[in-house]
Design a protein around this motif. Structure first.
Motif, short mmCIF file in Angstrom:
data_model
loop_
_atom_site.label_atom_id
_atom_site.label_comp_id
_atom_site.label_asym_id
_atom_site.label_seq_id
_atom_site.Cartn_x
_atom_site.Cartn_y
_atom_site.Cartn_z
N GLU A 156 0.77 -1.19 0.06
CA GLU A 156 0.07 0.24 -0.02
C GLU A 156 0.88 1.23 0.13
O GLU A 156 0.59 2.22 -0.57
CB GLU A 156 -0.75 -0.03 1.20
CG GLU A 156 -1.96 1.22 1.07
CD GLU A 156 -2.93 1.14 -0.09
OE1 GLU A 156 -3.36 2.04 -0.42
OE2 GLU A 156 -3.15 -0.14 -0.37
N GLU A 157 2.11 0.99 0.71
CA GLU A 157 2.91 2.28 0.74
C GLU A 157 3.53 2.48 -0.63
O GLU A 157 3.80 3.91 -0.96
CB GLU A 157 3.87 2.20 1.83
CG GLU A 157 3.60 2.48 3.24
CD GLU A 157 4.57 2.02 4.38
OE1 GLU A 157 5.75 2.20 3.98
OE2 GLU A 157 4.30 1.78 5.50
N LYS A 164 2.07 2.01 -3.33
CA LYS A 164 0.84 2.79 -4.49
C LYS A 164 1.04 4.29 -4.08
O LYS A 164 0.58 4.70 -5.09
CB LYS A 164 -0.14 1.94 -4.10
CG LYS A 164 -0.18 0.43 -4.50
CD LYS A 164 -1.57 -0.19 -4.22
CE LYS A 164 -1.56 -1.70 -4.51
NZ LYS A 164 -2.61 -2.12 -3.82
N ARG A 165 1.37 4.61 -2.97
CA ARG A 165 1.21 6.06 -2.78
C ARG A 165 2.03 7.00 -3.53
O ARG A 165 3.32 6.66 -3.64
CB ARG A 165 1.31 6.49 -1.19
CG ARG A 165 0.15 5.91 -0.21
CD ARG A 165 0.32 6.52 1.01
NE ARG A 165 0.00 5.40 1.91
CZ ARG A 165 0.52 5.25 3.07
NH1 ARG A 165 1.63 5.77 3.64
NH2 ARG A 165 0.17 4.12 3.64
N PRO A 166 1.77 7.99 -4.02
CA PRO A 166 2.72 8.86 -4.83
C PRO A 166 3.81 9.47 -3.90
O PRO A 166 3.53 9.70 -2.67
CB PRO A 166 1.67 10.07 -5.33
CG PRO A 166 0.67 10.06 -4.53
CD PRO A 166 0.34 8.61 -3.86
N TYR A 167 4.99 9.57 -4.41
CA TYR A 167 6.16 10.20 -3.48
C TYR A 167 6.01 11.46 -3.30
O TYR A 167 5.58 12.26 -4.03
CB TYR A 167 7.42 9.92 -4.62
CG TYR A 167 8.92 10.60 -3.74
CD1 TYR A 167 9.09 9.99 -2.87
CD2 TYR A 167 8.99 11.69 -4.26
CE1 TYR A 167 10.43 10.46 -2.37
CE2 TYR A 167 10.29 12.37 -3.60
CZ TYR A 167 10.69 11.68 -2.44
OH TYR A 167 11.93 12.22 -2.01
N LYS A 168 6.24 11.92 -2.16
CA LYS A 168 5.79 13.29 -1.57
C LYS A 168 7.25 13.92 -1.57
O LYS A 168 8.05 13.50 -0.65
CB LYS A 168 4.89 13.49 -0.27
CG LYS A 168 3.44 13.10 -0.48
CD LYS A 168 2.72 13.31 0.83
CE LYS A 168 1.48 12.96 0.70
NZ LYS A 168 0.92 13.15 2.08
#
Length: 131
Positions: free
Chosen positions: A103-104, A106-110
């Motif tokens: 899941e981590e 899949k999150r966009p890079y900030k």
């Protein structure tokens, strides 16, 4: 084989099953037996070093008991501190294992904005200093 001690008992005619009783009697009446030894302690530091409780009639008895209690309390506090640290490590480990790494991903890079020298607000370039 029990070695030299067994030979001593055999010479004295002590039966195999009675050795423990023989030692206990020696301790009870404070006499040296082939299964026990004798140690001469003259200073409080010696009683503490060898962890031998002085006789209640001894001048050292009260102080020995006080030091023993203080040492026990310090050891207990140390154990409690170590257990607390182990609990923290355990919670951290469990939290790591419970993380959903897929899941981590899949999150966009900030992008993280950093402040301080040479970056963003307050830097030498943005203030017009030195350039």
């Amino acid at each position: 084989g029990g070695g030299a001690l067994s030979e001593r008992y055999a010479k004295m005619g002590v039966e195999k099953g009675k050795k423990r009783m023989f030692i206990d009697l020696g301790r009870k009446f404070k006499i040296v037996t082939p299964g026990t030894s004798m140690i001469m302690l003259e200073k409080l530091s010696q009683f503490i070093q060898h962890d031998v409780t002085p006789p209640t009639s001894s001048a050292f008895y009260k102080e020995f008991i006080q030091r023993q209690r203080a040492g026990t309390e310090a050891e207990e506090a140390q154990v409690i501190g170590k257990l607390a640290q182990v609990r923290v490590w355990w919670r951290d480990r469990v939290a790591w294992w419970e993380r959903d790494f897929l899941e981590e991903q899949k999150r966009p890079y900030k992008r993280v904005k950093r402040g301080g020298f040479g970056f963003g607000v307050g830097s030498a370039r943005s203030s017009g200093f030195g350039g």
